[in-house]
Structures are given as structure tokens and as C-alpha cells.
Write an enzyme that holds these catalytic residues in place. Structure first.
Site, mmCIF file in Angstrom:
data_model
loop_
_atom_site.group_PDB
_atom_site.id
_atom_site.type_symbol
_atom_site.label_atom_id
_atom_site.label_comp_id
_atom_site.label_asym_id
_atom_site.label_seq_id
_atom_site.Cartn_x
_atom_site.Cartn_y
_atom_site.Cartn_z
ATOM 1 C CG HIS A 17 8.731 -29.138 -0.520
ATOM 2 N ND1 HIS A 17 9.272 -30.371 -0.767
ATOM 3 C CD2 HIS A 17 9.466 -28.608 0.494
ATOM 4 C CE1 HIS A 17 10.284 -30.591 0.064
ATOM 5 N NE2 HIS A 17 10.413 -29.525 0.846
ATOM 6 C CD GLU B 76 -3.271 -0.494 2.070
ATOM 7 O OE1 GLU B 76 -4.395 -0.976 1.872
ATOM 8 O OE2 GLU B 76 -2.990 0.177 3.085
ATOM 9 C CE LYS C 19 -12.466 0.584 1.113
ATOM 10 N NZ LYS C 19 -11.927 1.571 2.036
HETATM 11 O O1 PA5 Z 1 -3.831 0.765 5.845
HETATM 12 C C1 PA5 Z 1 -4.958 1.172 5.637
HETATM 13 O O2 PA5 Z 1 -5.257 2.374 5.704
HETATM 14 C C2 PA5 Z 1 -6.068 0.223 5.309
HETATM 15 O O3 PA5 Z 1 -5.607 -1.072 5.147
HETATM 16 C C3 PA5 Z 1 -7.116 0.229 6.414
HETATM 17 O O4 PA5 Z 1 -6.495 -0.100 7.624
HETATM 18 C C4 PA5 Z 1 -8.251 -0.736 6.113
HETATM 19 O O5 PA5 Z 1 -8.838 -0.417 4.885
HETATM 20 C C5 PA5 Z 1 -9.293 -0.683 7.210
HETATM 21 O O6 PA5 Z 1 -9.784 0.587 7.357
HETATM 22 P P1 PA5 Z 1 -10.563 1.021 8.637
HETATM 23 O O7 PA5 Z 1 -9.642 0.957 9.797
HETATM 24 O O8 PA5 Z 1 -11.006 2.431 8.349
HETATM 25 O O9 PA5 Z 1 -11.734 0.093 8.791
#
Ligand code: PA5
Length: 448
Positions: A311, A290, A425
Site C-alpha cells: 500500500h 556492506e 566518522k
Molecule cells: O559489520 C560491521 O563491521 C559494522 O557494521 C560494525 O558491526 C559496526 O560498525 C559496529 O562496530 P563495532 O562492533 O566495532 O562497534
């Protein structure tokens, strides 16, 4: 005295031109300065940098007290969350816990389960079925407080908890970790009077394991959050900008992986030789994926568990396209001793190993693999960790976070945003006909 984690880069640097890593020093130091001075891209999300060293004893005591209430009142705790609100806690709990907790639970610690990290109907059916009759509690973790996966699981779990345990007990054993003011998780927590913890605005999900997002579940599982935080705080010092480039593990890691990337090594494989580290791999994948995968750039973060995956993926790694490099997390000493047993018949021919620790065999597998992969053209770094305990996991967490910030800036991306996560989303809500998405629904249906 504990040994600090240590990074070895020579078997990666040998694939680079002489001086290629050293040449990156000015850019690495500039990235460090930009992080420290909060002048880099994404500078409103730098709260993780000095989080560990600034956690107060009162905050830790509050977390431990809440964990005590949950532990005293629950035989099972379900942690609802996804992505950054999930992976850090699971990574630490699985690294420290008994691999057979399900079967071997002695009642001293609650069984820790995870939900809200998928939309699998069977998963939720099986979870809620398992929880029937159990004295369970829920930690609902969501920074936005609106994430669909987590909200869905929490709806189901809250209802079941209230029905099974009564409203009063449910209010005692449901805890929220969310934003200070906004989002449905906050509104529900305030309305129901749940104990709640705040995720700081300036800490993004994937950098939040040392906030209550990670610390509360880890404390509930019975692990020492003070030692975890201490490990991270010590690593803050060891990776600080004033530590010379050649001695700074986060700077070295960031520099080497970027130098390899510039030389066509587009995929990094994080490797462990301890199955307990599987979810550390998953946490690391999110952290780097990310943070760096944007603007058409970024090393692809892959991960394997060895020797299991030797493996399955071993062939590809040994002889496939030469666009990969490996970073091996090597744990020096396991917590327990198992010796290779004697067998009178010796049908498997393994009596030559009799009396040796299993880990000695694992270590030779590790060394043999490293040499084979290097011979096969795969650059190899090693992160050596003395043992899998809270302190060293804290060091690892901060090491990878700090290196990730530096590395993303070397790559010239904003390491602290994740705009790409919204695309699915938007489509999902349009396809589901969520109110407010009418135009998108019409547009997406026309494409089907
Ligand atoms: O790193 C991030 O920002 C995302 O992976 C969020 O943690 C994830 O989408 C969950 O979001 P939230 O904590 O708002 O539910």
C-alpha cells in the site's frame, strides 16, 4: 522432522537467457573453493564459515549461564550495539518474540530493548526515562570497543545502572561482548570485572550473529541458541562446495542475483509477508550492502514488509523503472491460528472468507503479488521457510551469509571489508573537534 529451507528460482531465471545461470557454475565453484581454501580477498575474515559447526557445548553453556544471571536479576535488558553488533540479535529476537511484548509481557522473560544504534537525543531521553525504577541490565557489544553511538549509550546506561542498582549489582548485570584485548569496552570490562565474551578477530560484524554478539542477547530473551546454531550448522553442510550446483541453495541464489545484475537489475528487494521479519530484512540489508557495495559496484539491497508496503511501495514495484528483482521470504506455517470471523451483517462483504485461516488470505496475497510482479517485469525468487523457529532462522542466517560470500566474489569485490563506513566518522570527528583531528577540522571548516 524439520524441513530445510528451500530456494525457488524459476520465476527469476525466466527473465534470463537460457543457460545464463548454469554458465556461472565454474565461477561459483571457484568462489566456493577460494572461501574454503582461504585464498579469496578478505581471507582474514572467514571465521564465520565454520563457526556454527565448531561452537563447543562449553561455550553454549557459558552463554546460557550468563543469560541466566541476567534473566534472574533483570526485568529489562538493554542491548547496546550498532550495525553488525546489533542487527542479528534484534532480527532473531523480533522474529521469535511476541510482537506486543511491551504490552503483553508476563514477567517470564525480560523486556529486550536496543540502544547505541543511533544518536537520537530524544531516543536516549525516552529510553533512560523508561528505565527509571526498572531492574535493568546492559549487554555492551562493540568489536572495536570505540564506536561512538554505542559508547555514548553505554556511558549513559552504565551510570544509570550503577546509580539505580548499586555498583555491585551493576557489575553483575553489565556484560561486555568485545575484542579480546583492545578498545575502551575491553578496558572498562576488565577494570570493572564485568563478565565478558570475545568477538573472534576473524569474524566481521555483519557475520557475527552466531558469536556472543547475537547468541547472548538471544539467550537472554529466552530463545534456544542450541537450535539456532544447529540450524546454521546443518546449512553449512547443505551449502558446502561438494553439494552440486543445481542443489546448492547458496550457490543458486548467488548465481541468479549476479546474472540478474549483469542484465541491468540493479536493486534487489527482500520481501516478507510476516511483520516479525522486519529486522531480518534490516540484517540482510547490512549483510549485502556492506559486503557488495564498493568499487563502484553492487546490487542495492532494499526491503519491504508486505502486505503493509504493497500500500506504499506496491505501485513502484509493479510499474516503476524495471531495474529491480525480488526475493520473497515465505513462511509456510504461522505459530498461531486465527480464523476469519462470521459477521451477520456482512457489510464488508467478507463472509466468503469465514472460517478460513488468516494465513490462507496472506498466502493468496503472496501468490497474487508474485504473479502480478512477474507479469510486471520483476524477476522473483522465493525462499521457503517451514516455520519461524530458532532452527529455521539458523538455517536462513547461514544461507544468506554463505551466499553473500560467494556473491561478493562473483562481483569481484572484497566481501569482508567496509572501508566506506569510515568516511562519515572522519568528518564527524573533524566537525566535533576531536583531539588528534586538528588538520581535518581545519580542512572541513574551510569547506563550510
Ligand atoms: O559489520 C560491521 O563491521 C559494522 O557494521 C560494525 O558491526 C559496526 O560498525 C559496529 O562496530 P563495532 O562492533 O566495532 O562497534
Amino acid at each position: 522432522m524439520s524441513k530445510n529451507i528451500r530456494l525457488e528460482v524459476s520465476k527469476a531465471a525466466q527473465f534470463l537467457a537460457a543457460g545464463a545461470v548454469e554458465a556461472l557454475e565454474p565461477r561459483v565453484k571457484a568462489a566456493q573453493k577460494a572461501l574454503e581454501d582461504s585464498t579469496c580477498a578478505g581471507n582474514d575474515f572467514l571465521g564465520w564459515m565454520h563457526l556454527a559447526s565448531s561452537i563447543t557445548p562449553e561455550h553454549l553453556a557459558d552463554l546460557k549461564e550468563t543469560a541466566k544471571v541476567l534473566r534472574e536479576n533483570c526485568d529489562t535488558i538493554v542491548v547496546a550495539g550498532i550495525g553488525g553488533s546489533y542487527l542479528g540479535a534484534r532480527a532473531v529476537i523480533e522474529a521469535l518474540g511476541n510482537s506486543f511484548e511491551w504490552l503483553a509481557n508476563d514477567g517470564k522473560n525480560p523486556i529486550m530493548l536496543f540502544a547505541g544504534n543511533n544518536i537520537g537525543e530524544d531516543y536516549l531521553y525516552e529510553l533512560t526515562t523508561y528505565l527509571k525504577g526498572r531492574k535493568f541490565g546492559v549487554i555492551n557489544i562493540s568489536k572495536s570497543g570505540t564506536t561512538t553511538e554505542t559508547a555514548l549509550a553505554f556511558r549513559l546506561l552504565r551510570k544509570q545502572c550503577e546509580e539505580q542498582r548499586g555498583i555491585e549489582m551493576a557489575r553483575k548485570v553489565i556484560v561486555a561482548v568485545t575484542d579480546a584485548k583492545k578498545g575502551a569496552a575491553r578496558v572498562t570490562a576488565d577494570k570493572e570485572g564485568y563478565k565478558s565474551f570475545i568477538i573472534p578477530d576473524n569474524v566481521g560484524g555483519r557475520f557475527s550473529v552466531l558469536t556472543p554478539v547475537g547468541l547472548l542477547p538471544i539467550a537472554c530473551a529466552g530463545f534456544d541458541i542450541e537450535a539456532l546454531v544447529k540450524g546454521a550448522a546443518d546449512m553449512e553442510k547443505l551449502t558446502a562446495p561438494e553439494v552440486p550446483f543445481a542443489e546448492n541453495p547458496a550457490e543458486q541464489y548467488a548465481a541468479v542475483r549476479n546474472a540478474l545484475y549483469a542484465n541491468g537489475k540493479k536493486t534487489e528487494i527482500l520481501v516478507n509477508f510476516q511483520p516479525k521479519l522486519h529486522y531480518m530484512n534490516e540484517w540482510w540489508k547490512q549483510l549485502y550492502g556492506e559486503s557488495e557495495g564498493k568499487d563502484g559496484k553492487g546490487i542495492f539491497p532494499a526491503a519491504v514488509d508486505f502486505t503493509t508496503d504493497l500500500h506504499s511501495m506496491g505501485q513502484w514495484i509493479q510499474e516503476g523503472e524495471r531495474t529491480i528483482f525480488e526475493t520473497v521470504v515465505s513462511v509456510e506455517t504461522p505459530e498461531h491460528t486465527v480464523l476469519f470471523p462470521h459477521d451477520d451483517e456482512n457489510l464488508d462483504g467478507l463472509n466468503f472468507l469465514e472460517g478460513k485461516r488468516v494465513d490462507e488470505v496472506n498466502k493468496m496475497a503472496e501468490l497474487g503479488t508474485q504473479l502480478a510482479h512477474v507479469d510486471g517485469g520483476v524477476p522473483n525468487m522465493r525462499l521457503v521457510v517451514e516455520r519461524l523457529d530458532e532452527y529455521h532462522l539458523g538455517q536462513m542466517i547461514y544461507f544468506f551469509e554463505r551466499a553473500c560470500g560467494i556473491s561478493g566474489l562473483l562481483l569481484e569485490v572484497n566481501p569482508f571489508n567496509q572501508p566506506g563506513v569510515e568516511a562519515y566518522k572522519k568528518n564527524m570527528f573533524a566537525l566535533l573537534g576531536k583531539p588528534g583531528y586538528e588538520k581535518e577540522t581545519e580542512a572541513i571548516k574551510a569547506r563550510l
